[in-house]
Design a protein around this motif. Sequence first.
Motif: not given
Length: 359
Positions: A12-22
């Motif tokens: 879940g929470n792909r939007a938050a994870l993508r921001a942290l990955e970036r």
Amino acid sequence: MSGTRVFEGIVGNRAALRALERALCSGELSHAYLFHGPEGVGKRTVARRFGAALVAGGEAAFGRALRGLHPDLTEVEPEGAFTTIGQVREVRRLAASRPFEGERRVFVLRADTLNVQAANALLKTLEEPEAGVVFLLLAASREAVLPTIASRARPLRFDPVPREELTRFLAERGVSEPALAAALGRGSVGLALRYAEERELRELRGAVLEAVLGTLRDFEDVHRAAGRIAELAGKVGEKREREALSAAEEPDRAARERARRAGRAARDGAVREAFGLLSTVCRDAAVIAAGAPELIVNADRGEELRRVVRERAGVDWAAAAARTREAALDLAYNVSPEAILEVTLSELRRKTSGSSPGW
């Protein structure tokens, strides 16, 4: 390590994870982040992974950081209900010193447990952050954090995991009855896994279900039911204390005190979960009464729920669910959990007996 690998397996929470990955890939980091959202939706797990990646220089260091063995990653546990000014002063002292191994120091704190003095002390550090220091602040909501603290951190929202996604995840892990565990998790991966794996939590659920679906004839029955629920919540805490103590490398006085605090926190969490279950059972009865039985959480007890709804015609189950949620707020006032449970169960007995249609 790549950002994708850091968060591998997180549900879940792909939007938050993508921001942290970036942020990990670009190196463009904020000095403070505020992870906010309901309990149990992965904020702490993601903070540990993100913090470990920030301080680690390789696979081995990343693993040490995840196990809590890296000197540049510090997680501050509240002392009871609050993170104190003494704890924040220690954080400020560490933040002013150079990292032991790498280029950064990372601190994980529960921002919604800071008392006023602690929040003001932390604010000074957030206003003038040291180079290479990153704060990962966790909170159940942005509103629970002082605006002066929240305004100095980058917010990332974490939401409950959809039931279908959670069911797939549990099935892949080999959990028996994944759909039921996912429903009981109510959007929390951790809670769903606990229902699948922890006998103590399942026993607590059984006691709550019996209190609502069974027959509480008088105050003695209510007293026994509340006592049983409180007793089982205590067992959850005792188990957590034993686990924390056994995990300590040296079971000294400090380790025993940390284990006791962990046990108390687990007991309090189990009491809150008991109130959550009370509300969930009443909600299930409400959706059955409304003609939508496919939406119930306690699907394995569907027949009993339908029987109770038939037998107790006219009950406002939605109001009962709302009342149990309100009662849970009283736990913040240091009132005996057993006393709050007794009052709540007494109200439920009166209002869901079938003879009192209003709430």
